[in-house]
Design a protein around this motif. Structure first.
Motif, PDB file in Angstrom:
ATOM      1  N   THR A   1      -2.626  -4.873  -7.539  1.00  0.00           N
ATOM      2  CA  THR A   1      -3.663  -4.741  -6.513  1.00  0.00           C
ATOM      3  C   THR A   1      -4.423  -6.057  -6.392  1.00  0.00           C
TER       4      THR A   1
ATOM      5  N   VAL B   1      -5.360  -4.832  -1.291  1.00  0.00           N
ATOM      6  CA  VAL B   1      -4.013  -4.506  -0.865  1.00  0.00           C
ATOM      7  C   VAL B   1      -3.156  -4.337  -2.124  1.00  0.00           C
ATOM      8  N   ARG B   2      -2.332  -3.289  -2.129  1.00  0.00           N
ATOM      9  CA  ARG B   2      -1.496  -2.998  -3.295  1.00  0.00           C
ATOM     10  C   ARG B   2      -0.046  -3.355  -2.980  1.00  0.00           C
TER      11      ARG B   2
ATOM     12  N   ASP C   1       0.827  -1.212   0.000  1.00  0.00           N
ATOM     13  CA  ASP C   1       0.000   0.000   0.000  1.00  0.00           C
ATOM     14  C   ASP C   1       0.860   1.260   0.000  1.00  0.00           C
TER      15      ASP C   1
ATOM     16  N   ASP D   1       3.134  -2.306  -9.869  1.00  0.00           N
ATOM     17  CA  ASP D   1       2.161  -2.495  -8.787  1.00  0.00           C
ATOM     18  C   ASP D   1       1.115  -3.534  -9.183  1.00  0.00           C
TER      19      ASP D   1
END
Length: 454
Positions: free
Chosen positions: A175, A159-160, A135, A173
């Motif tokens: 997610t 949650v990233r 995140d 990234d």
């Protein structure tokens, strides 16, 4: 309280001087031990009194225990209440999260393997990826448990993760939506006339799950299959007794594995019972660098007995046995107590299981640039004391024509898992009547399970 412990330690050292001369050798050793303990208590007191931040006794003692066990090997550890709960949850088959098995490595969180059919697996995370942020917050240098806790949360929440993947120029990234991860130890399917048994872990349900898979495959086909593909890829292992039970399902007799402790006489051997649940049909076992521990026991036993053809890539190489010793109701000590050996006396420690036929996963476009983590890469790993002198044939440098297709070409041909596709086609060839007759008539090696005609 601390002062009394210190004085008690010093008093024990002084008392050693009174031991009679006939135990002088033992006494001298004990005196040295108590001197070391005395030094430990001195450091403990100094840290308590002078460290820049206040720190409680529990934190210091746990750190000392963790350090002691970490100096032994990568798999011995102290399980506090949180760790003990997580371990029991894993062996019982379900937990909450995104479906990642991770490991700390020099302050970095490294992906060991994503759980099959989990948010992490569906998002394409791979073994060897590094997680740098959760995140948007940097987790470099954090304790592994703290980093894992940041990835946990209520099912349905996002949650990233920021991923660094070797071979790619920039981090990216991903997610993920958290969910309850149901670890189904065994899954099965049918492709053509071939039964596929996918073993994801060795929990309490694994042995019964494999036996159930045999029955389900027969029912789905309406007859016995040509043979079985046993998929042990990305299987981190688990319970020793379940590895023995699974191996026994494919073997009619003979040794499965031996467990050898500190003393030469400390040897336990485990044997197959009469009866082969697979009815002597051809078996191909798939392995890769994520195949570890209990999964390697199964692959090694079936390979040594010539009961299965091992395909894929060299396995992880964890050849040690741990036992969990409860200390309190919610804490335990996990300690390495033995090494295990395959029926032929091989130790897979460090080296792993070498496949009979090396089959790269060419549907994985990133495979060449991604490092493979194995037991031999772990700090303080046990040394393999029984190394076979296996010299590889000279490599002529020519590409293998079987593996020249690219991931894009295979995708167009609807092949999304090249190793599995190769294994299924291998069983189809081995399951022909001519091959079955040849296998049935071939002389069996001593202790090997003999193929049977259908």
């Amino acid at each position: 309280m601390r002062k009394s412990l210190f004085l008690k330690s010093a008093g024990l050292v002084a008392a050693m001087a009174l031991i009679p001369a006939f135990t002088a050798g033992t006494a001298a050793s004990d005196v040295e031990t108590y001197k070391e303990l005395d030094q430990f208590m001195s450091i403990f007191e100094r840290v308590k009194a002078e460290y820049v931040d206040k720190v409680d006794d529990k934190t210091l003692i746990k750190g000392a225990i963790d350090g002691m066990l970490a100096s032994l090997d990568p798999h011995s550890s102290y399980l506090d209440a949180r760790d003990f709960k997580n371990m029991r949850t894993t062996t019982e088959g379900n937990y909450g999260g995104v479906g990642l098995t991770v490991q700390g490595e020099d302050g970095v969180i490294k992906v060991v393997t994503p759980t099959e059919d989990s948010p992490a697996a569906r998002a394409g995370l791979k073994s060897g990826d590094y997680i740098t942020h959760v995140d948007g917050k940097l987790i470099y240098g954090e304790q592994l448990d703290d980093a894992v806790d940041k990835m946990k949360g209520p099912a349905g929440t996002d949650v990233r993760l920021t991923i660094v993947r070797p071979g790619r120029d920039k981090p990216f990234d991903v997610t993920l939506k958290r969910e309850i991860i149901e670890i189904k130890a065994v899954k099965w399917e049918v492709k053509g006339d071939v039964g596929i048994i996918n073993i994801n872990s060795f929990s309490k349900a694994t042995g019964p799950g494999v036996r159930s898979a045999f029955v389900s495959i027969d029912k789905a086909l309406g007859h016995r299959p040509l043979g079985y593909v046993v998929d042990l890829r990305a299987n981190p292992g688990g319970l020793l007794d379940q590895a023995i039970e699974v191996s026994d399902s494919f073997l009619d007799h003979g040794e499965i594995v031996s467990q050898r402790g500190r003393e030469k006489t400390d040897i336990q051997r485990y044997y197959a019972r009469p009866g082969d649940d697979a009815h002597g049909l051809p078996v191909v076992v798939l392995v890769d660098p994520g195949t570890a521990s209990a999964a390697e026991i199964v692959a090694g036993a079936l390979q040594d007995h010539k009961r299965a053809l091992i395909l894929g890539e060299r396995s992880f190489g964890k050849g040690s046995v741990q036992t969990v010793m409860p200390l309190t109701d919610d804490t335990a000590l996990r300690l390495t107590i033995a090494r295990y050996y395959t029926p032929s006396g091989r130790s897979v420690q460090e080296g792993g299981i070498d496949p009979d036929i090396i089959v790269p996963q060419i549907t994985d476009a990133d495979r060449r640039g991604r490092p493979r983590m194995r037991e031999s890469d772990l700090r303080h790993h046990l040394i393999n004391e029984v190394k076979a002198d296996d010299k590889l044939l000279e490599d002529d440098g020519k590409p293998d024509p079987r593996f020249e297709e690219t991931a894009d070409q295979l995708k167009k041909a609807n092949v999304t898992d090249f190793q599995l596709d190769y294994a299924v086609k291998t069983i189809a060839r081995l399951g022909t009547p001519a091959i079955q007759t040849a296998l049935a008539e071939a002389p069996a090696l001593p202790g090997a399970a003999k193929p049977r005609k259908r």
